[in-house]
Design a protein around this motif. Sequence first.
Motif, PDB file in Angstrom:
ATOM      1  N   LEU A 229       0.839  -1.201   0.000  1.00  0.00           N
ATOM      2  CA  LEU A 229       0.000   0.000   0.000  1.00  0.00           C
ATOM      3  C   LEU A 229       0.869   1.245   0.000  1.00  0.00           C
ATOM      4  O   LEU A 229       1.650   1.472   0.921  1.00  0.00           O
ATOM      5  N   ASP A 230       0.716   2.042  -1.043  1.00  0.00           N
ATOM      6  CA  ASP A 230       1.548   3.233  -1.224  1.00  0.00           C
ATOM      7  C   ASP A 230       0.854   4.457  -0.621  1.00  0.00           C
ATOM      8  O   ASP A 230      -0.007   5.064  -1.250  1.00  0.00           O
ATOM      9  N   ASN A 231       1.209   4.774   0.630  1.00  0.00           N
ATOM     10  CA  ASN A 231       0.721   5.988   1.301  1.00  0.00           C
ATOM     11  C   ASN A 231      -0.798   6.039   1.482  1.00  0.00           C
ATOM     12  O   ASN A 231      -1.425   7.059   1.204  1.00  0.00           O
ATOM     13  N   ILE A 232      -1.373   4.951   1.946  1.00  0.00           N
ATOM     14  CA  ILE A 232      -2.796   4.959   2.303  1.00  0.00           C
ATOM     15  C   ILE A 232      -2.931   5.704   3.630  1.00  0.00           C
ATOM     16  O   ILE A 232      -2.376   5.290   4.647  1.00  0.00           O
ATOM     17  N   GLU A 233      -3.650   6.826   3.611  1.00  0.00           N
ATOM     18  CA  GLU A 233      -3.713   7.696   4.793  1.00  0.00           C
ATOM     19  C   GLU A 233      -5.025   7.595   5.561  1.00  0.00           C
ATOM     20  O   GLU A 233      -5.122   8.066   6.689  1.00  0.00           O
ATOM     21  N   ASP A 234      -6.027   6.975   4.969  1.00  0.00           N
ATOM     22  CA  ASP A 234      -7.337   6.857   5.615  1.00  0.00           C
ATOM     23  C   ASP A 234      -7.407   5.535   6.382  1.00  0.00           C
ATOM     24  O   ASP A 234      -7.308   4.455   5.776  1.00  0.00           O
ATOM     25  N   PRO A 235      -7.580   5.583   7.714  1.00  0.00           N
ATOM     26  CA  PRO A 235      -7.598   4.335   8.489  1.00  0.00           C
ATOM     27  C   PRO A 235      -8.727   3.390   8.099  1.00  0.00           C
ATOM     28  O   PRO A 235      -8.580   2.174   8.181  1.00  0.00           O
ATOM     29  N   HIS A 236      -9.863   3.938   7.646  1.00  0.00           N
ATOM     30  CA  HIS A 236     -10.972   3.071   7.221  1.00  0.00           C
ATOM     31  C   HIS A 236     -10.589   2.292   5.963  1.00  0.00           C
ATOM     32  O   HIS A 236     -10.925   1.117   5.825  1.00  0.00           O
ATOM     33  N   ASN A 237      -9.876   2.963   5.050  1.00  0.00           N
ATOM     34  CA  ASN A 237      -9.414   2.268   3.850  1.00  0.00           C
ATOM     35  C   ASN A 237      -8.414   1.173   4.202  1.00  0.00           C
ATOM     36  O   ASN A 237      -8.487   0.062   3.681  1.00  0.00           O
ATOM     37  N   LEU A 238      -7.465   1.492   5.094  1.00  0.00           N
ATOM     38  CA  LEU A 238      -6.463   0.490   5.472  1.00  0.00           C
ATOM     39  C   LEU A 238      -7.135  -0.720   6.123  1.00  0.00           C
ATOM     40  O   LEU A 238      -6.832  -1.867   5.784  1.00  0.00           O
ATOM     41  N   GLY A 239      -8.067  -0.458   7.040  1.00  0.00           N
ATOM     42  CA  GLY A 239      -8.772  -1.558   7.699  1.00  0.00           C
ATOM     43  C   GLY A 239      -9.528  -2.426   6.709  1.00  0.00           C
ATOM     44  O   GLY A 239      -9.481  -3.669   6.770  1.00  0.00           O
ATOM     45  N   ALA A 240     -10.219  -1.770   5.764  1.00  0.00           N
ATOM     46  CA  ALA A 240     -10.995  -2.509   4.752  1.00  0.00           C
ATOM     47  C   ALA A 240     -10.070  -3.329   3.849  1.00  0.00           C
ATOM     48  O   ALA A 240     -10.398  -4.458   3.466  1.00  0.00           O
ATOM     49  N   ILE A 241      -8.903  -2.782   3.522  1.00  0.00           N
ATOM     50  CA  ILE A 241      -7.952  -3.510   2.656  1.00  0.00           C
ATOM     51  C   ILE A 241      -7.377  -4.725   3.385  1.00  0.00           C
ATOM     52  O   ILE A 241      -7.223  -5.799   2.798  1.00  0.00           O
ATOM     53  N   ILE A 242      -7.073  -4.579   4.685  1.00  0.00           N
ATOM     54  CA  ILE A 242      -6.564  -5.723   5.454  1.00  0.00           C
ATOM     55  C   ILE A 242      -7.629  -6.828   5.488  1.00  0.00           C
ATOM     56  O   ILE A 242      -7.324  -8.020   5.359  1.00  0.00           O
ATOM     57  N   ARG A 243      -8.876  -6.428   5.628  1.00  0.00           N
ATOM     58  CA  ARG A 243      -9.992  -7.388   5.623  1.00  0.00           C
ATOM     59  C   ARG A 243     -10.067  -8.117   4.276  1.00  0.00           C
ATOM     60  O   ARG A 243     -10.190  -9.344   4.224  1.00  0.00           O
ATOM     61  N   THR A 244      -9.970  -7.359   3.185  1.00  0.00           N
ATOM     62  CA  THR A 244      -9.997  -7.955   1.842  1.00  0.00           C
ATOM     63  C   THR A 244      -8.803  -8.881   1.647  1.00  0.00           C
ATOM     64  O   THR A 244      -8.942  -9.981   1.105  1.00  0.00           O
ATOM     65  N   ALA A 245      -7.615  -8.436   2.080  1.00  0.00           N
ATOM     66  CA  ALA A 245      -6.403  -9.245   1.932  1.00  0.00           C
ATOM     67  C   ALA A 245      -6.586 -10.591   2.612  1.00  0.00           C
ATOM     68  O   ALA A 245      -6.238 -11.651   2.070  1.00  0.00           O
ATOM     69  N   ASN A 246      -7.168 -10.577   3.808  1.00  0.00           N
ATOM     70  CA  ASN A 246      -7.395 -11.817   4.548  1.00  0.00           C
ATOM     71  C   ASN A 246      -8.352 -12.738   3.798  1.00  0.00           C
ATOM     72  O   ASN A 246      -8.079 -13.926   3.616  1.00  0.00           O
ATOM     73  N   LEU A 247      -9.465 -12.187   3.340  1.00  0.00           N
ATOM     74  CA  LEU A 247     -10.481 -13.002   2.675  1.00  0.00           C
ATOM     75  C   LEU A 247     -10.026 -13.506   1.308  1.00  0.00           C
ATOM     76  O   LEU A 247     -10.464 -14.563   0.850  1.00  0.00           O
ATOM     77  N   ALA A 248      -9.120 -12.763   0.659  1.00  0.00           N
ATOM     78  CA  ALA A 248      -8.615 -13.170  -0.661  1.00  0.00           C
ATOM     79  C   ALA A 248      -7.454 -14.159  -0.540  1.00  0.00           C
ATOM     80  O   ALA A 248      -6.921 -14.625  -1.547  1.00  0.00           O
TER      81      ALA A 248
END
Length: 251
Positions: A108-127
């Motif tokens: 992740l290149d400079n993701i500054e929004d914590p909601h986006n980071l949390g959602a991406i970690i969730r997606t990464a886990n499920l994928a």
Amino acid sequence: MEEKVQGYQELKIEGRNAVLEAFRSGKPIDKLYVLDGCQDGPVRTIVREARKHDTIINFVEKDRLDQLSETKKHQGVIALAAAYEYATVDDILKNAEEKGEAPFIFLLDNIEDPHNLGAIIRTANLAGAHGVIIPKRRAVGLTGTVAKTSAGAINYTPVAKVTNLSNTIKELKEKGMWFVCADMGGTTMYDLDLKGSIGLVIGNEGEGVSKLVRENCDFIASIPMKGDIDSLNASVAAGVLAYEIVRQRLQ
């Protein structure tokens, strides 16, 4: 990875001895707030430790420290520690190896929004991704909001913090990985071969992937869009591309 604090709060460490001990014990500190202009020996030692650990340092006025302080005994220094432990890049590769799978990593290149980071970690886990890599600077760390938005995925998906994303990409390329970044004007994602050891690079909410990071990627993938606006939210883009990678890996 164990939860380090109760609930979903970022851990605040206040006072000179407590902050210095936190650095020396190796606790991951995301940010350090220091009273601007304070030249005391202990404070200088803390700043030196922070620089050694590549912690972001903010020199602020006393009012700001008082506002941040919970104990009201900050002695001119407050550190914010990650609510969760960070992994290393090697931990992520080991995760893939233990599962007998080709590495699949989100960068992740400079993701500054914590909601986006949390959602991406969730997606990464499920994928089924083996981990997430974030940069130390200009990016949100593992805060309480990130933990909450990840819906528990933060406990299972290792997140590593690196000093330089481009250098990390180069090092991983030497281990046989290749990289695709999401950006406008690339090849339609359905026309790319996204199998094998792969790193998926997702850019900042406003600016996308930075030039240097993009230049180090092997492919640029574009998501077909038919609507009237020109971009997807970072976490949605990550989900769309991740599941094209999943589809191809299942074949």
